[in-house]
Design an enzyme around this catalytic site. Structure first.
Site, mmCIF file in Angstrom:
data_model
loop_
_atom_site.group_PDB
_atom_site.id
_atom_site.type_symbol
_atom_site.label_atom_id
_atom_site.label_comp_id
_atom_site.label_asym_id
_atom_site.label_seq_id
_atom_site.Cartn_x
_atom_site.Cartn_y
_atom_site.Cartn_z
ATOM 1 N N CYS A 34 -2.043 0.584 15.234
ATOM 2 C CA CYS A 34 -3.013 0.901 14.183
ATOM 3 C C CYS A 34 -4.195 -0.077 14.235
ATOM 4 C CB CYS A 34 -2.355 0.837 12.816
ATOM 5 S SG CYS A 34 -3.450 1.362 11.470
ATOM 6 N N CYS A 39 -0.030 6.820 7.619
ATOM 7 C CA CYS A 39 -1.396 6.318 7.682
ATOM 8 C C CYS A 39 -2.322 7.410 8.210
ATOM 9 C CB CYS A 39 -1.449 5.095 8.610
ATOM 10 S SG CYS A 39 -3.110 4.461 8.917
ATOM 11 N N ASP A 54 23.216 15.541 47.926
ATOM 12 C CA ASP A 54 21.885 15.996 48.333
ATOM 13 C C ASP A 54 21.462 15.339 49.649
ATOM 14 O OD1 ASP A 54 19.169 17.241 47.428
ATOM 15 O OD2 ASP A 54 18.717 15.200 48.080
ATOM 16 N N TRP A 92 26.515 20.048 43.597
ATOM 17 C CA TRP A 92 25.087 19.797 43.793
ATOM 18 C C TRP A 92 24.256 20.660 42.860
ATOM 19 C CZ3 TRP A 92 20.911 22.849 44.898
ATOM 20 C CH2 TRP A 92 19.714 22.192 45.235
ATOM 21 N N ARG A 117 -6.669 -3.752 9.823
ATOM 22 C CA ARG A 117 -6.355 -5.180 9.757
ATOM 23 C C ARG A 117 -4.855 -5.352 9.504
ATOM 24 N NH1 ARG A 117 -8.981 -9.570 5.484
ATOM 25 N NH2 ARG A 117 -7.779 -11.393 6.224
ATOM 26 N N CYS A 176 -4.217 5.733 11.884
ATOM 27 C CA CYS A 176 -3.537 5.711 13.185
ATOM 28 C C CYS A 176 -2.686 6.953 13.407
ATOM 29 C CB CYS A 176 -2.674 4.461 13.320
ATOM 30 S SG CYS A 176 -1.247 4.390 12.194
ATOM 31 N N TYR A 196 21.918 19.422 39.802
ATOM 32 C CA TYR A 196 20.480 19.610 39.929
ATOM 33 C C TYR A 196 19.916 20.423 38.770
ATOM 34 C CZ TYR A 196 15.960 19.765 42.128
ATOM 35 O OH TYR A 196 14.624 19.597 42.373
ATOM 36 N N THR A 234 0.814 -1.220 0.000
ATOM 37 C CA THR A 234 0.000 0.000 0.000
ATOM 38 C C THR A 234 0.845 1.266 0.000
ATOM 39 O OG1 THR A 234 -0.129 0.070 2.422
ATOM 40 C CG2 THR A 234 -1.840 -1.189 1.243
#
Length: 498
Positions: free
Chosen positions: A38, A65, A441, A421, A41, A68, A425, A30
């Protein structure tokens, strides 16, 4: 990237949501490629081939597609398997609306354009331009189907400054024009207008611990800028010449977040909003892989069992978060948030939103160029650290453009008043670096204490012990740190959670 055909086949036949976005199935008969979930089928195995990314499938000549909608697939965690340079390149490409030439991109990364093209071909099978075009066309398709924005605006939002170029790329990928797709959109919504609300939808792979994310952000919400109201997250934003407010709600039954963006001003910001929010809520996290690594540690395994769908709370803007982290050194969450609020009120801008409410914007580095930060409740040393950080941001000594973890820490710890630290962070939350780990920490050391796993209040672990234990958590140490904070018997408003 190599995919295991047997695993892909089982996942698509089962329509397993855990694999949504991890690969795409292209049907040779296709010429269409689909998500693993999806509803159509399933084609015969001999008629399919598998691709790790939508960009690779589109570049191979397959069209997305329409049932989907690969444009709605969660971000692919497969990016984590590619080289660090490619990861940084992809993040730079997604951080700006307009296309960047390979030469400019390579220069920003410190490599040659030839080498960058070779890396993309080796790891992704497509060129940087092909990745950019496919991702932007998929984003444009989403806007065509989910919003009422005019097609010209959509082209601009997706990063195309030429409508002719947009039509050409879109038709090449979808084998139809934007106008044809727009006519299939559900009727009933009026054309978008300046100042109108636009809805975006951000898909993710379940599970997602939304309550935990909101609780984290709620405790740190900056008055006038952020707000958590029930199950809704709101904040003010400023991108290019646009000022507005975004509102985020969870739609758990559809495995996505609904985002409402409202405001006024010029500039195309929807693509940037999409990318920033995906990082803010860590929607592209490979939760299965993270759990597989961290669950080897008994303490983390117990917390993972209590909190499936772990996500690393990010930041809307790295500079904003860096300043908040510096403000939060050695003080409580509440105190740091209060001081940050004073900073916004002193140096930030305000505007009136579409509902007539006043909103505040966190100040930018240029706005803070001459700020002294006096009268905010800071020590002289902390104010000096803020001034040094702002100056380093403005002159380029601090670079937020996706540096490596070691490079980032070296940059910022060279500034006065910023230690390991703070560097880790900021990297962990401000830059969403998954392997950042603030080993010193207090909360981490308490959770790793000799009696912490038994629920007691034993001695704290030492930073060296924390580093040694976390070595087994790589490359997900930041998630390990988050789990340790969550594992504490009671919330401790200390410096670990700014």
């Amino acid at each position: 990237m190599q995919l295991d055909p047997a695993i892909c086949s089982s996942a698509r036949l089962a329509r397993d949501r855990r694999f949504d976005g991890r690969f795409f199935t292209a049907v040779k008969t296709t010429g269409i490629f689909c998500r693993p979930i999806c509803p159509a089928r399933p084609p015969l195995e001999r008629n399919v081939t598998y691709f790790a990314t939508a960009a690779e499938a589109a570049n191979a000549g397959f069209r997305p597609c329409l049932r989907c909608r690969p444009d709605s697939a969660p971000g692919s965690p497969a990016w984590g398997l590619v080289s660090t340079t490619v990861q940084r390149a992809l993040k730079l490409m997604r951080s700006e609306r307009e296309v960047q030439s390979v030469e400019v991109l390579a220069e920003r990364l410190g490599v040659s354009s030839r080498y960058l093209r070779r890396l993309f071909a080796e790891y992704l099978g497509v060129s940087p331009l092909a990745v950019w075009q496919a991702e932007r066309a998929l984003f444009a398709f989403r806007l065509l189907r989910d919003t009422a924005l005019p097609i010209g605006d959509i082209a601009f939002e997706a990063g195309f400054n030429s409508l002719r170029r947009f039509n050409s790329v879109f038709k090449q990928i979808y084998r139809r024009t934007p106008s044809e797709v727009r006519r299939e959109r559900v009727a009933g919504e009026a054309p978008g207008a300046k100042g109108a609300t636009v809805r975006l939808y951000l898909d993710y792979r379940p599970p997602l611990d939304w309550p935990q994310l909101l609780a984290f952000f709620s405790a740190r919400a900056l008055a006038g800028v952020e707000q958590v109201d029930g199950e809704v997250y709101r904040r003010s934003i400023a991108l290019e010449q646009f000022r507005g407010v975004l509102e985020v709600r969870h739609q758990p039954d559809r495995h996505r977040l609904e985002v409402k963006v409202s405001g006024e001003g010029s500039g195309a910001v929807l693509y940037l909003v999409n990318q920033r929010l995906r990082r803010l809520f860590d929607l592209d996290a490979d939760t299965d892989e993270i759990a597989a690594v961290l669950s080897r540690d008994p303490l983390l395994a117990a917390q993972l069992a209590r909190s499936p769908g772990l996500r690393l709370p990010g930041a809307w803007d790295p500079f904003e978060y860096a300043l908040r982290a510096i403000l939060g050194q050695q003080i409580s969450v509440a105190a740091a948030t209060t001081i940050a609020g004073r900073l916004v009120a002193r140096y930030g801008d305000s505007f009136i939103d579409n509902d007539g409410c006043e909103q505040w914007l966190f100040p930018t580095a240029p706005q803070l160029a001459d700020a002294q930060f006096d009268g905010l409740g800071l020590t002289r040393a902390r104010a000096q650290t803020l001034r040094a950080f702002v100056a380093a941001t403005l002159d380029g000594r601090v670079n937020f453009a996706e540096p490596e973890l070691g490079e980032w820490c070296k940059q910022v710890t060279a500034l006065p008043g910023i230690g390991d630290w703070t560097a880790h962070y900021i990297a962990m939350r401000g830059l969403s670096m998954p392997d950042a780990f603030p080993a010193s920490d207090l909360g981490i050391l308490q959770a790793l204490g000799s009696e912490a796993e038994k629920g007691g209040d034993g001695e704290k672990a030492k930073p060296k012990q924390a580093l040694a234990r976390a070595e087994n958590w790589r490359p997900w140490r930041a998630y390990g740190a988050l789990l340790l904070w969550q594992s504490l018997a009671a919330t401790r408003n200390t410096g670990e959670a700014q």
